[in-house]
Every structure is written in structure tokens, then in C-alpha cells.
Write an enzyme that holds these catalytic residues in place. Structure first.
Site, PDB file in Angstrom:
ATOM      1  CG  HIS A   1      -5.107  -2.556   9.032  1.00  0.00           C
ATOM      2  ND1 HIS A   1      -6.068  -0.960   9.595  1.00  0.00           N
ATOM      3  CD2 HIS A   1      -3.727  -2.176   8.855  1.00  0.00           C
ATOM      4  CE1 HIS A   1      -4.653   0.058   9.819  1.00  0.00           C
ATOM      5  NE2 HIS A   1      -4.177  -1.386   9.802  1.00  0.00           N
TER       6      HIS A   1
ATOM      7  CG  ASP B   1      -8.723  -1.425  12.335  1.00  0.00           C
ATOM      8  OD1 ASP B   1      -7.896  -1.838  11.874  1.00  0.00           O
ATOM      9  OD2 ASP B   1      -9.018   0.200  11.086  1.00  0.00           O
TER      10      ASP B   1
ATOM     11  CD  GLU C   1      -8.327   1.147   7.860  1.00  0.00           C
ATOM     12  OE1 GLU C   1      -7.784   0.512   8.915  1.00  0.00           O
ATOM     13  OE2 GLU C   1      -7.795   2.282   8.529  1.00  0.00           O
TER      14      GLU C   1
ATOM     15  CG  ASP D   1      -0.443  -0.122   2.819  1.00  0.00           C
ATOM     16  OD1 ASP D   1       0.824  -0.403   2.635  1.00  0.00           O
ATOM     17  OD2 ASP D   1      -0.921  -0.335   3.982  1.00  0.00           O
TER      18      ASP D   1
HETATM   19  P1  PGA Z   1       3.000  -1.279  12.751  1.00  0.00           P
HETATM   20  O1  PGA Z   1       1.823  -1.190  11.464  1.00  0.00           O
HETATM   21  O2  PGA Z   1       3.035  -2.167  11.971  1.00  0.00           O
HETATM   22  O3  PGA Z   1       3.858   0.030  12.222  1.00  0.00           O
HETATM   23  O4  PGA Z   1       1.848  -1.263  14.161  1.00  0.00           O
HETATM   24  C1  PGA Z   1       0.456  -1.860  11.254  1.00  0.00           C
HETATM   25  C2  PGA Z   1      -0.617  -2.089   9.845  1.00  0.00           C
HETATM   26  O5  PGA Z   1      -1.436  -0.718  10.208  1.00  0.00           O
HETATM   27  O6  PGA Z   1      -0.704  -2.836   9.601  1.00  0.00           O
END
Ligand code: PGA
Length: 264
Positions: A140, A138, A145, A67
Site C-alpha cells: 500500500h 501489502d 490498501e 493520511d
Molecule cells: P513503515 O510504514 O514506514 O512504518 O514501515 C510504511 C507504510 O505502511 O506505508
């Protein structure tokens, strides 16, 4: 699904890197799906060490990032393009032509076509062999999302307020965090031949618990990995706190290692 729980973040990162190295040694032209965020940083540092000290070769590897924020130029310090260059690519012998990261500056009118081409490029590369995933609080994966279709493809996705708040720590002001992203879809991720999901820290424990042991639901897009044939989840102790079947996962991971030794 194999759930590998290690005592801390460093150990988890090391074991995940050994797992990637194993796949790369077996297939030098591995196609890897990559994630950004703080979670895979330790894995990337360990892969860099393996490249520098052990000569692990990335010259034939192709990568596709999950992404990118929409509206950030590739040289913006918070863009995922910048993140990947700084934290991984500049330290490996990877061919820049083989690196694919969604372009956050595509004009709105051209985005649909661009997303179709991103999917085409994955197919033309032969598909993703190994997809690395993090998980949001959450639940995702990528920027898929809660509520994202489990069949979704690469597209523009509006971030949740929670994700915007979580990511605001990297920007000087919360209102600088873009509210749109381009992300591979859940369906795109599911087409990878193999998936490795990493999570560390207590803040991820709830998401990990529901993704692994809850029902499969679009409200927790990571839960879709329960439907995939080849998944390994790498966790540190803190991220595993809400798992009910932890004893079995530890037993199974040990047994699996013994079994691998029997085969070799
Ligand atoms: P993080 O993010 O590795 O910075 O915790 C993971 C994500 O939001 O997919």
C-alpha cells in the site's frame, strides 16, 4: 524510474534528504506531500540536521500529509498529526499555516465534504511538487490498501487486518488501532509532479519487488508508480533483495550521476 540502492538505512536516508534538499533549493516554496511511519524518520532527521547546521530554509514550504487515523485526536501520541509535529515540524522553521494533515476527528456526516476540501487545498497550493511515499508490506501507499481504485481520491478507507496488526506495535493493545483512516487516493498521489518512494528492511523486499517489477495492479497500489513520469525509489540493500534487475539499477544510478556532472 530511477532505483537507488544504498548499503543501509542511514545511507538511504541521507541520499533521500539530499534529493529533497536539491528540490527545495531549486524551489523554495516547494509543496511536499509527506508520509509517516518508521521509514521516513531517518530522512526527516537528516532534513532537520540540514536546517540546523546548513540553514536549509523551510519558511516558504507547504506540506500535505498523506493520511491520518480516523478517531484519533491530533494530540493522541499515535496520531499522525502528533508524529509529524514531534518528528519533523517542531524542529523546522515551517509556517504552521502551511501544514496540512487530515483531521481524524471530523464528524462522520461531514467526511465526504472534508475530503473534497482537502483535495481543493492541494490544488489551491498549486499541486504537490514532490510526494514522499513509504510502502506497506501489502504494497500500500498512504492507506490505499489492496483493492483501492488506482483512480481514487482522498476518502475514508478501511484498513486491512495486516495493516492493523503491523501498526499494533505502536499501541498498547491491538484493539486500540483504529480500523478507518482518511487517506489521499492513489489518483491524488499520481498528480504530484515527482514521487520519491522509500523502503528499508527485508520485510519490505517482497512488496518492493512486486511494486517495481510486477504488473500494475490495484492489489499492490504502489505498483501504480510505474505509470508516473518522474519517480525515484530509495532502498536499502535488504529491501532490494527480491529485485531481479538490481545490477541494472546500480549501473543506471551510477551512470545518471555521471550524466548530472556532465550537465553542471
Ligand atoms: P513503515 O510504514 O514506514 O512504518 O514501515 C510504511 C507504510 O505502511 O506505508
Amino acid at each position: 524510474m530511477l532505483v537507488v540502492i544504498k548499503k543501509d538505512y542511514d545511507e538511504m536516508s541521507r541520499v533521500a534528504a539530499m534529493f529533497v534538499r536539491d528540490r527545495l533549493l531549486r524551489k523554495p516554496d516547494l509543496v511536499i506531500g509527506l508520509a509517516t511511519g518508521s521509514t521516513p524518520l531517518g530522512l526527516y532527521q537528516e532534513l532537520i540536521r540540514m536546517h540546523k547546521e546548513e540553514g536549509l530554509d523551510f519558511s516558504r514550504v507547504t506540506t500535505f500529509n498523506l493520511d491520518e487515523y480516523l478517531g484519533l485526536k491530533s494530540d493522541h501520541p499515535q496520531s499522525y498529526n502528533f508524529f509529524m509535529r514531534e518528528n519533523l515540524f517542531k524542529n523546522l522553521n515551517i509556517d504552521p499555516h502551511n501544514i496540512h494533515i487530515p483531521d481524524g476527528m471530523v464528524k462522520p456526516a461531514e467526511l465526504d465534504e472534508y475530503c473534497v476540501r482537502y483535495e481543493d487545498a492541494i490544488r489551491e497550493a498549486g499541486g504537490i511538487d514532490l510526494q514522499i511515499l513509504g510502502i506497506g508490506r501489502d504494497g500500500h501507499i498512504g492507506f490505499n490498501e489492496p483493492g483501492s481504485s488506482l483512480g481514487s481520491r482522498t476518502r475514508v478507507k478501511t484498513l486491512t487486518q495486516e495493516t492493523i496488526r503491523d501498526n499494533a506495535r505502536f499501541f498498547s493493545r491491538a484493539d486500540e488501532v483504529p480500523c478507518y483512516s482518511i487517506t489521499m487516493g492513489v489518483g491524488t498521489v499520481m498528480e504530484a509532479l515527482e514521487i520519491a518512494l522509500l523502503a528499508a528492511g527485508e520485510t519490505k523486499a517482497r512488496a518492493v519487488g512486486v511494486a517495481i517489477e510486477g504488473g500494475v495492479t490495484a492489489q499492490v497500489t504502489a505498483s501504480v508508480i510505474q505509470l508516473h513520469r518522474r519517480v525515484t525509489v530509495f532502498l536499502d540493500e535488504d529491501a532490494s533483495l527480491m529485485l531481479k534487475r538490481k545490477d541494472y539499477y546500480n549501473f543506471a544510478a551510477g551512470a545518471e550521476e555521471d550524466f548530472e556532472k556532465l550537465k553542471s
